[in-house]
Design a protein around this motif. Structure first.
Motif, mmCIF file in Angstrom:
data_model
loop_
_atom_site.group_PDB
_atom_site.id
_atom_site.type_symbol
_atom_site.label_atom_id
_atom_site.label_comp_id
_atom_site.label_asym_id
_atom_site.label_seq_id
_atom_site.Cartn_x
_atom_site.Cartn_y
_atom_site.Cartn_z
ATOM 1 N N SER A 177 56.890 5.630 -24.853
ATOM 2 C CA SER A 177 57.688 5.118 -23.741
ATOM 3 C C SER A 177 57.908 6.234 -22.721
ATOM 4 O O SER A 177 57.718 7.414 -23.031
ATOM 5 C CB SER A 177 59.048 4.617 -24.254
ATOM 6 N N ASN A 181 64.678 4.365 -32.133
ATOM 7 C CA ASN A 181 64.913 3.166 -31.319
ATOM 8 C C ASN A 181 65.246 3.495 -29.871
ATOM 9 O O ASN A 181 64.914 2.730 -28.965
ATOM 10 C CB ASN A 181 66.036 2.315 -31.924
ATOM 11 N N TRP A 194 60.250 8.937 -23.983
ATOM 12 C CA TRP A 194 59.698 9.716 -25.092
ATOM 13 C C TRP A 194 58.853 10.893 -24.588
ATOM 14 O O TRP A 194 58.654 11.874 -25.310
ATOM 15 C CB TRP A 194 58.866 8.781 -25.970
ATOM 16 N N HIS A 245 61.046 10.502 -32.106
ATOM 17 C CA HIS A 245 60.944 9.077 -31.779
ATOM 18 C C HIS A 245 61.919 8.298 -32.652
ATOM 19 O O HIS A 245 62.142 8.629 -33.816
ATOM 20 C CB HIS A 245 59.512 8.551 -31.953
ATOM 21 N N PRO A 298 61.395 5.191 -28.062
ATOM 22 C CA PRO A 298 60.198 4.609 -28.663
ATOM 23 C C PRO A 298 58.948 5.423 -28.303
ATOM 24 O O PRO A 298 58.789 5.854 -27.158
ATOM 25 C CB PRO A 298 60.124 3.208 -28.060
#
Length: 191
Positions: free
Chosen positions: A63, A57, A66, A55, A60
């Motif tokens: 998300s 920027n 991810w 993880h 995230p």
């Protein structure tokens, strides 16, 4: 010198096979199938499977990017390691999980070859583990440099495979094997 791990207790470490990581990766469909095959073989042989999930920027936590790719699902009770840095060892509970399992040999698959795979492989060897990279179950994407040159994913993958085949650390074995041929109990693969 690192403490060399004695024995032949293998684990499969699946690194960052996530939607956002695999979206533009070279031959991602084939690589995902090979990772799935390695997971299937490990589970059938009673080999622990550990799942590493990155993880940052760009990815995230929680998300859609991810998430694991739909073809791969961690099994019930299989440890999940959440990381922020390239190496799965840095500021994670990976070493505690490996100690709990009595692991001495890490079999590695996932993405990205030039970042998290390489960093995790070096981290494993530097901590005294034997290492086998599944040479047909890791990938990355092409990189375009500021001066107009490009590093192709194929070249990076080949270089990482060659490196893991010939890399030497005292008292440890490093090598590569295919998803179909990897021996989870015999460290080092082929040379």
């Amino acid at each position: 010198m690192a403490t060399v791990r004695e024995g032949n207790k293998g684990v499969l470490l699946v690194v960052d096979v996530q939607v956002g990581v695999m979206a533009n990766a070279r031959e991602s469909k084939r690589i995902i199938q090979n990772v799935a095959r390695a997971v299937e073989r490990a589970r059938a042989g009673g080999i622990p499977v550990l799942w590493v999930q990155h993880h940052d920027n760009d990815l995230p936590r929680d998300s859609p990017r991810w998430q694991w790719v739909p073809e791969l699902t961690p099994g019930e009770g299989e440890p999940r390691i959440h990381k922020k840095y390239n190496s799965a060892f840095e500021l994670t509970n990976l070493e505690e999980e490996l100690a709990r399992l009595g692991a001495t040999h890490i079999v590695l698959a996932g993405a990205a070859s030039n970042w998290c795979i390489r960093a995790t492989a070096y981290g494993a060897l530097g901590r005294g583990y034997d290492m086998t990279l599944i040479k047909d179950a890791h990938t990355t994407e092409d990189m375009h440099l500021e001066d107009g040159r490009a590093l192709t994913a194929a070249s990076v993958i080949d270089e990482v495979n060659i490196c893991m085949t010939w890399l030497e650390y005292p008292g440890r074995k490093s090598g590569t094997a295919t998803a179909e041929q990897v021996d989870f109990s015999s460290p080092g693969g082929t040379r």
